[in-house]
Design a protein around this motif. Structure first.
Motif, PDB file in Angstrom:
ATOM      1  N   SER A  57      36.630  72.215 -57.726  1.00 60.29           N
ATOM      2  CA  SER A  57      35.401  72.990 -57.518  1.00 60.29           C
ATOM      3  C   SER A  57      34.682  72.504 -56.264  1.00 60.29           C
ATOM      4  O   SER A  57      34.239  73.308 -55.425  1.00 60.29           O
ATOM      5  CB  SER A  57      34.481  72.861 -58.738  1.00 60.29           C
ATOM      6  OG  SER A  57      35.087  73.417 -59.879  1.00 60.29           O
ATOM      7  N   ARG A  60      36.706  73.621 -53.213  1.00 55.92           N
ATOM      8  CA  ARG A  60      36.481  75.024 -52.856  1.00 55.92           C
ATOM      9  C   ARG A  60      35.171  75.181 -52.082  1.00 55.92           C
ATOM     10  O   ARG A  60      35.098  75.909 -51.098  1.00 55.92           O
ATOM     11  CB  ARG A  60      36.447  75.882 -54.118  1.00 55.92           C
ATOM     12  CG  ARG A  60      37.790  76.143 -54.754  1.00 55.92           C
ATOM     13  CD  ARG A  60      37.685  77.222 -55.816  1.00 55.92           C
ATOM     14  NE  ARG A  60      38.972  77.445 -56.452  1.00 55.92           N
ATOM     15  CZ  ARG A  60      39.349  76.849 -57.580  1.00 55.92           C
ATOM     16  NH1 ARG A  60      38.526  76.007 -58.164  1.00 55.92           N
ATOM     17  NH2 ARG A  60      40.535  77.102 -58.096  1.00 55.92           N
ATOM     18  N   ALA A  78      37.229  80.851 -57.368  1.00 55.76           N
ATOM     19  CA  ALA A  78      36.468  80.014 -58.289  1.00 55.76           C
ATOM     20  C   ALA A  78      36.070  80.800 -59.531  1.00 55.76           C
ATOM     21  O   ALA A  78      36.173  80.304 -60.661  1.00 55.76           O
ATOM     22  CB  ALA A  78      35.235  79.454 -57.584  1.00 55.76           C
TER      23      ALA A  78
END
Length: 598
Positions: A57, A60, A78
């Motif tokens: 996460s 990204r 995501a």
């Protein structure tokens, strides 16, 4: 009250997320594990294993910040990942609902699946789309479908929520499919910085195909001198003997300085020859007036007289002893008077040869400028050559670290491994203070280049998160050291026949010791600079300077990585205590042996 607590938790969670690293490192040494934080000291045990976990996460988010063209792509990916995680147990829940819920196993399966679903939503946070969509679907079901379901004609809230979440997931995937495909890859590389000859790439499980180095464990308890230390100890012993042999008296040193301060006879002879050449130069002989010629001859006579005086003074000073120091006073006065006469004659000569002097002055000034320029350029070239070597070394290391050869694996966010493993004991020979560089890299093909190329020049390589891990033996450990000490006996006056101790306070001696040290996990300043040590030492002073070393031993305290040392010792051979101190610089100065502290 509950709302206030929720807001507080969200703020705390947001603050933690803002500081969260992409790579999370766990050190494992035996059964003990330690988390290494990115904003901490980044000090690891030199013999530990490292577990490297990738927070996808955070990755990204970072990629979206660096490459605007993939921001939307990574955002959709995501969201898709969040929906897929939430829907992971949908089949388990729906199968349980289709079965007889009076069965205990079916009820347990239903509750287990729903619990996992809700935990996934909470873990993602209320700001995620799947969380918000689930709340919206539940409210819509309550408003539009609950009554029909209660009457046995509608669908359950679980069916309704899961069915519509799947529709949203399909919609997200369709949007992602029509977006431009931006090619990029993520890799992770490690590089060992050391002076022991094993610097280079370090293998990371799951991220490259480099071979691991031979097993090497840095020993915690060192009790013997290395071959390198033994060689330095021999060099220090020779230097100590040479230093102790320097017994020139102050009077002799003053005589040497006095002789060095006298006028240089070579210069005097050259000036006299220049004047003679001036008088006999056929190109200007017709232009030299009788007055100038006369003054020039007078200058030659003055210079010859000066030569005689200087020779007389040198002979007198060379044969000088302490009782006849004032006998050369008259000679010194004669030199002073002769210099005054020389200046007077030259002034007259100067006034008679204005034109020649002007030309000579300009030529002299030009010569000085050229000489100064050559000296400056020489110094600049030496400095530039040294600096260029340093820069080249750093450049080579930097390029080696970022080079992406065929051994380095390339990943996208879809197939990036969650974890990597690195064993420091298989990274090569190293020592305390060495650095392990760890880089998470983002590669973007340059315009017009093949995205499958292994040539690093075809890519723009960006550092997503560079780590600089200092490897250190942590806790209590022992090390040996060698150095040069200055030794001073406490009762030197009571030692008969030891003339050296009557003329000077300190004598040089080689020394070696065994130290206890403590490695810190929290402070590089302590490890790199302070690094105190306490232990025992042995030394071989030669207080009587007869060429036969005595044996001494005692306690020693060191600081600044063994550069400074102070000790309390006992000369067992002469039965005399002494104290000592040492300054062992890690570089060379004139008259001081090179010694790299250990």
């Amino acid at each position: 009250m509950k709302t206030a607590i929720t807001l507080l938790l969200l703020l705390v969670s947001y603050g933690m997320t803002a500081q969260q690293a992409i790579v999370n490192i766990t050190e494992k040494k035996g059964k003990k594990t330690t988390e290494i934080t990115y904003d901490g000291s980044q000090i690891v045990d030199i013999n530990a294993d490292l577990k490297l976990r990738i927070d996808k996460s955070a990755l990204r988010e970072r990629i979206g910040e660096i490459i605007p063209s993939v921001r939307q792509n990574t955002a959709l990916q995501a969201q898709i990942s969040q929906f897929e995680a939430a829907l992971r147990t949908q089949e388990q829940v729906l199968n349980a609902l289709d079965s007889n819920l009076e069965n205990v196993e079916n009820m347990e399966s239903l509750y287990e699946g729903l619990t996992s679903f809700y935990n996934t939503l909470v873990a993602g946070g209320p700001e995620t789309r799947v969380y918000q969509e689930t709340l919206s679907l539940y409210a819509n079901w309550q408003q539009n479908h609950k009554t029909a379901f209660d009457n046995g004609a509608g669908v359950s809230k679980e069916y309704y929520i899961f069915t519509n979440l799947n529709k949203d997931l399909d919609s997200l995937k369709s949007r992602l499919a029509v977006l431009p495909n931006t090619v990029y890859f993520v890799s992770m590389v490690a590089y060992l910085q050391t002076d022991l000859g094993s610097a280079g790439r370090v293998h990371i499980d799951n991220f490259d195909t480099y071979s691991e180095q031979d097993f090497y464990e840095v020993p915690r308890w060192v009790t013997t001198l290395s071959d390198d230390q033994l060689d330095r100890l021999k060099a220090i012993k020779a230097q100590a003997e040479a230093n102790n042999a320097r017994r020139a008296s102050l009077f002799e040193e003053l005589k040497s300085k006095f002789l060095a301060a006298l006028p240089e006879l070579k210069c005097v002879s050259e000036v006299k020859d220049s004047i003679t050449d001036f008088l006999t130069d056929g190109s200007i002989a017709a232009s030299i007036s009788p007055a100038v010629r006369a003054k020039a001859k007078e200058l030659i006579a003055q210079y010859e007289a000066m030569v005689t005086l200087v020779e007389t003074v040198k002979n007198a000073v060379t044969n000088l002893d302490i009782d006849s120091v004032f006998q050369i006073t008259s000679l010194i006065q004669q030199v002073k008077n002769r210099l005054a006469s020389l200046k007077e004659v030259f002034t007259d000569f100067d006034a008679l040869a204005q034109a020649i002097r002007a030309v000579a002055a300009k030529a002299e000034a030009l010569g000085k400028d050229v000489k100064a320029c050559v000296a400056t350029m020489t110094q600049f070239y030496a400095a530039f050559d040294h600096l260029a070597g340093i820069l080249k070394g750093h450049q080579n290391r930097y390029q080696d670290n970022l080079a992406l050869g065929k051994e380095v694996k390339r990943f996208t966010l879809d197939n990036l491994p969650d974890e990597g493993y690195l064993r420091l004991t298989r990274s090569g020979k190293r020592e305390d203070g060495d650095i392990l560089e760890l880089n998470l890299l983002l590669g973007i093909p340059k315009e017009g280049k093949d995205p499958t190329s292994t040539n690093p020049d075809d890519y723009e390589i960006r550092k997503l998160e560079p780590w600089s891990l200092q490897m250190q033996t942590l806790g209590l450990f022992s090390r040996t050291y060698v150095g040069l000490i200055m030794a001073d006996p406490y009762n030197a006056d009571s030692l008969s026949g030891v003339e050296a101790l009557q003329e000077r306070r300190f004598l040089y001696a080689p020394s070696a010791g065994l130290l206890l040290k403590v490695g810190s996990r929290n402070s590089r300043f302590y490890n790199d600079l302070l690094s105190p040590g306490l232990g025992v030492s042995i030394s071989t002073p030669d207080f009587d300077t007869n060429g036969d070393p005595e044996f001494g031993t005692g306690l020693v305290l060191t600081a600044f990585n063994n550069i400074l040392s102070i000790g309390i010792n006992y000369n067992i051979t002469l039965d005399v205590p002494y104290w000592s101190f040492g300054v062992n610089l890690p570089f060379s100065l004139p008259g001081i042996p090179i010694n790299r502290p250990q």
